[in-house]
Design an enzyme around this catalytic site. Structure first.
Site, PDB file in Angstrom:
ATOM      1  N   CYS A  79       0.818  -1.222  -0.032  1.00  0.00           N
ATOM      2  CA  CYS A  79       0.091  -0.028  -0.086  1.00  0.00           C
ATOM      3  C   CYS A  79       0.652   1.284   0.024  1.00  0.00           C
ATOM      4  CB  CYS A  79      -0.898  -0.106   1.101  1.00  0.00           C
ATOM      5  SG  CYS A  79      -2.277   1.032   0.923  1.00  0.00           S
ATOM      6  N   HIS A 183      -3.826  -4.633  -0.201  1.00  0.00           N
ATOM      7  CA  HIS A 183      -3.514  -5.205   1.115  1.00  0.00           C
ATOM      8  C   HIS A 183      -3.671  -6.448   1.215  1.00  0.00           C
ATOM      9  CE1 HIS A 183      -3.136  -1.463   3.876  1.00  0.00           C
ATOM     10  NE2 HIS A 183      -3.969  -1.139   3.056  1.00  0.00           N
ATOM     11  N   GLU A 185      -2.871  -8.773   3.022  1.00  0.00           N
ATOM     12  CA  GLU A 185      -3.067  -9.312   4.341  1.00  0.00           C
ATOM     13  C   GLU A 185      -4.700  -9.090   4.613  1.00  0.00           C
ATOM     14  OE1 GLU A 185      -2.841  -4.962   5.061  1.00  0.00           O
ATOM     15  OE2 GLU A 185      -1.703  -6.403   4.040  1.00  0.00           O
TER      16      GLU A 185
END
Length: 203
Positions: A79, A183, A185
């Site tokens: 990001c 992202h 994650e």
């Protein structure tokens, strides 16, 4: 050791947890000596470009990150961390980045709603074949939150594009340096596959 760089830009625990799900230990650290000893670095981030660069400078982390890249060790920007890898950003002014990759960070067109937030698709660069693309189908979804996007000088560094008004570079790789605008994650199974691909690049 894999080190997640802590420079106050948030979302660190989610990144650490994602690596933990892969059975990989990653430590959250902010001391330059640890960065220098690490096998791989993760540069995450949420927030403003200038503030992030100012904090990296204040913590004396800029040179260790650049030295890590110069030595050919794996580096992943996520990001804001992806944007920081480039030469310059035009977010609320004009600011220098790390300059590890060549290109600029620019705003979306004024008629688009920002931030670009939510799930969007990855479109494979048809001119690239790369281990980072392993097991990723065309048009899989990942999660974004950003108001600016990267324009690499070398388009062939792009692994995936995403369409938001125009196609933009949503993930890039140049040798051992990798960036993801989304992202991973927070991107469910697709994000985990991408992080696994990164882990497999670490010697």
């Amino acid at each position: 050791m894999i080190t997640i760089i802590d420079y106050g830009a948030g979302n660190l625990k989610n990144v650490k947890h994602a690596f933990g799900r892969l059975g990989v230990q990653a430590e959250i650290r902010s001391d330059p000596d640890t960065l220098k000893q690490s096998r791989a670095l993760i540069l995450p981030g949420v927030g403003a470009f200038k503030d992030a660069m100012d904090t990296l400078s204040r913590l004396n982390l800029v040179e260790p990150i650049k030295e890590h890249a110069d030595k050919g060790k794996p580096l992943l920007g996520i990001c804001l961390g992806y944007q920081l890898l480039y030469e310059k950003s035009f977010e609320d002014g004009e600011w220098d980045g790390l300059g590890i990759l060549k290109g600029e960070v620019v705003p979306f067109a004024h008629d688009l709603k920002v931030p670009h937030m939510g799930w969007n698709q990855l479109i494979k660069n048809p001119n690239r074949s790369d281990p980072m693309m392993k097991n990723i189908g065309d048009e899989e979804y990942v999660y974004f939150v950003h108001s600016y996007f990267v324009k690499p000088k070398q388009e062939d560094e792009t692994l995936f594009f995403t369409k938001y008004g125009i196609p933009f570079s949503s993930a890039s790789r140049k040798e051992h340096v990798i960036g993801m605008q989304f992202h991973p994650e927070k991107s469910s199974e697709t994000g985990m596959k991408l992080l696994k691909n990164f882990v497999e690049l670490i010697p």
